[in-house]
Write a protein that holds these residues in place. Sequence first.
Motif, PDB file in Angstrom:
ATOM      1  N   UNK A   1      46.069  56.679  44.960  1.00 41.57           N
ATOM      2  CA  UNK A   1      46.078  58.145  44.838  1.00 41.57           C
ATOM      3  C   UNK A   1      45.802  58.574  43.397  1.00 41.57           C
ATOM      4  N   UNK A   2      46.439  57.886  42.450  1.00 46.72           N
ATOM      5  CA  UNK A   2      46.216  58.212  41.034  1.00 46.72           C
ATOM      6  C   UNK A   2      44.772  57.914  40.626  1.00 46.72           C
ATOM      7  N   UNK A   3      44.223  56.817  41.172  1.00 46.34           N
ATOM      8  CA  UNK A   3      42.834  56.473  40.864  1.00 46.34           C
ATOM      9  C   UNK A   3      41.887  57.547  41.385  1.00 46.34           C
ATOM     10  N   UNK A   4      42.173  58.045  42.616  1.00 39.96           N
ATOM     11  CA  UNK A   4      41.327  59.091  43.197  1.00 39.96           C
ATOM     12  C   UNK A   4      41.414  60.377  42.379  1.00 39.96           C
ATOM     13  N   UNK A   5      42.629  60.705  41.908  1.00 38.17           N
ATOM     14  CA  UNK A   5      42.789  61.918  41.091  1.00 38.17           C
ATOM     15  C   UNK A   5      41.970  61.834  39.803  1.00 38.17           C
ATOM     16  N   UNK A   6      41.978  60.648  39.180  1.00 36.94           N
ATOM     17  CA  UNK A   6      41.220  60.481  37.934  1.00 36.94           C
ATOM     18  C   UNK A   6      39.722  60.624  38.183  1.00 36.94           C
ATOM     19  N   UNK A   7      39.243  60.065  39.307  1.00 33.69           N
ATOM     20  CA  UNK A   7      37.813  60.180  39.619  1.00 33.69           C
ATOM     21  C   UNK A   7      37.445  61.600  40.036  1.00 33.69           C
ATOM     22  N   UNK A   8      38.398  62.306  40.659  1.00 40.02           N
ATOM     23  CA  UNK A   8      38.139  63.697  41.047  1.00 40.02           C
ATOM     24  C   UNK A   8      37.892  64.576  39.821  1.00 40.02           C
ATOM     25  N   UNK A   9      38.594  64.265  38.721  1.00 35.19           N
ATOM     26  CA  UNK A   9      38.394  65.037  37.486  1.00 35.19           C
ATOM     27  C   UNK A   9      36.944  64.913  37.020  1.00 35.19           C
ATOM     28  N   UNK A  10      36.402  63.688  37.130  1.00 37.38           N
ATOM     29  CA  UNK A  10      35.016  63.453  36.719  1.00 37.38           C
ATOM     30  C   UNK A  10      34.059  64.279  37.567  1.00 37.38           C
ATOM     31  N   UNK A  11      34.303  64.311  38.884  1.00 37.23           N
ATOM     32  CA  UNK A  11      33.412  65.045  39.779  1.00 37.23           C
ATOM     33  C   UNK A  11      33.583  66.553  39.630  1.00 37.23           C
ATOM     34  N   UNK A  12      34.845  67.000  39.496  1.00 36.32           N
ATOM     35  CA  UNK A  12      35.111  68.441  39.388  1.00 36.32           C
ATOM     36  C   UNK A  12      34.478  69.026  38.130  1.00 36.32           C
ATOM     37  N   UNK A  13      34.615  68.295  37.021  1.00 38.06           N
ATOM     38  CA  UNK A  13      34.062  68.785  35.749  1.00 38.06           C
ATOM     39  C   UNK A  13      32.588  68.412  35.570  1.00 38.06           C
ATOM     40  N   UNK A  14      32.047  67.686  36.561  1.00 39.48           N
ATOM     41  CA  UNK A  14      30.645  67.260  36.524  1.00 39.48           C
ATOM     42  C   UNK A  14      30.331  66.468  35.245  1.00 39.48           C
TER      43      UNK A  14
END
Length: 517
Positions: A481-494
């Motif tokens: 879950x923490x790994x997914x959250x970190x990768x989501x930041x990359x996608x959200x901020x492009x």
Amino acid sequence: MSNDMVSACNLFDKLPERNVVSWTALLSGYSQNGYSQEALDVFVAMRREGVRANQFTYGSVLRACTSVSCLNLGKQIQGCIQKSRFLDNLCVQSALVDFHSKCGAMENAFCVFESMAERDLVSWNVMISGYAFHGFSIDAFLLFRWMLRQGILPDCFTFGSILKASIGGGKRSGLAKVSMIHGCIIRLGYESYSIISGALVDAYVKCGNLANANYLYKKLQNKDRISCTALITGYAREGKNSSEYLEHFCELRRMHREIDSILLCSMINICANTASLSLGRQLHAIAIKYQSTHDVAMGNALVDMYAKTGEIDDANNVFHHMTEKNIISWTSMISANGAHGRGVDAVSCFKKMECEGFEPNDITFLSLLFACSHNGLTAEGWECFRKMVRKYKIIPRDEHYSCLVDLFARSGCLNESYYLICRMNIKPSASLWGSVLGACRVYGNMYLGEVAARHLCNFEPMNAVSYVVLASMYSAAGLWDSARDARDVVQTRRLTKDPGYSLFQSDNDMLALPPTG
């Protein structure tokens, strides 16, 4: 002393009667042939004989004072001039301006210049050149503007000096000034003069505008070694346009122009930065052909080139055959050994350097710390850092602390590295926290990894690497879950991560090959 001057001195000694003309002729001969001290001795002897100097005498003796930077004697001669009838003589006043200018006394030079009732182009050029040489670029430009308003048109010497002054205030402001001077050169019809075009090439190179420098160089009718060296040095400093620099070098060789060590060093530096081993070996052969014994700069360039192209044994061979070494030579060899996994050799090289009486500088210690860090020499690295601070009194910079933290982190001493960060007297940088984060991923230290990642994100919120490394660390620990959250930041901020690439040399071109798959 030359035979001509010996003959002139013998004839002078045989003269039954000597007047100001004969004294001045001898003094001028000494001064023009580089025997400045002898010229000053002649002037003193002439004064003792009671012979009064004329304007030509003063001009020659001031030139001699300028050559040996004898400010005190020059001031005494200026006192003699002020008591004579030549105080307002244009040639004498110009010689005084030149004397003070070249001795670094620009305030005195300007006082004489300002008091002149009449000023010719020579006197303006002397002042502008003095300001440019001593780094007073603003004063040089103000004087240049004043000269134009007085209706005095500049010549090649003026433009050479003002171009030199243009590059003294930073690249951006310097480029604007060079462009303005270039326009003035075109309007006055001086662009066809090779000496001016060469100075423009050098000025554009030093301002970072290689495109304009290259354009002007290609238009030169008589391409010389100086302008070519300036352009190639620019390529070496900027680290790009690999095919252009080789084209210019080959053209210079086809024209049978002389190749000097400065040009060869610049070419070898480019080979080092582009890992062009084959060309580097050819340049080494040319260097041996033109210079049987290398100077220190050439030896250092060859050591650096072979080290950066992976030929550490050749680098060692060049280093050991250098008849003269300086601190740069030793630092280059320490750095080369460290980069090629020879940490023990790097430490041994450092100790040998100390035994031979060379005092290391901050760059030497940075190279040594890097070598220890990347080769697992934790104890040696810590001892090196302590010696730098205690024995050599060198204040550590951010880069030294980064290497030291990396040294502890790579060996698994993560708590020690964090303790060092908290205790050091400078603010931690992004590269320092990056070293800690990378080590935490390797050794699985989740707590300290999160601390490092948080600091990194504060430093560089738009850098995707920190989030990617943190996500990788979470994944390795099973915290999906923490790994997914970190990768989501990359996608959200492009955020984007720059991909790696490989360099491939084809003929004279260097190609960047992106990763596949």
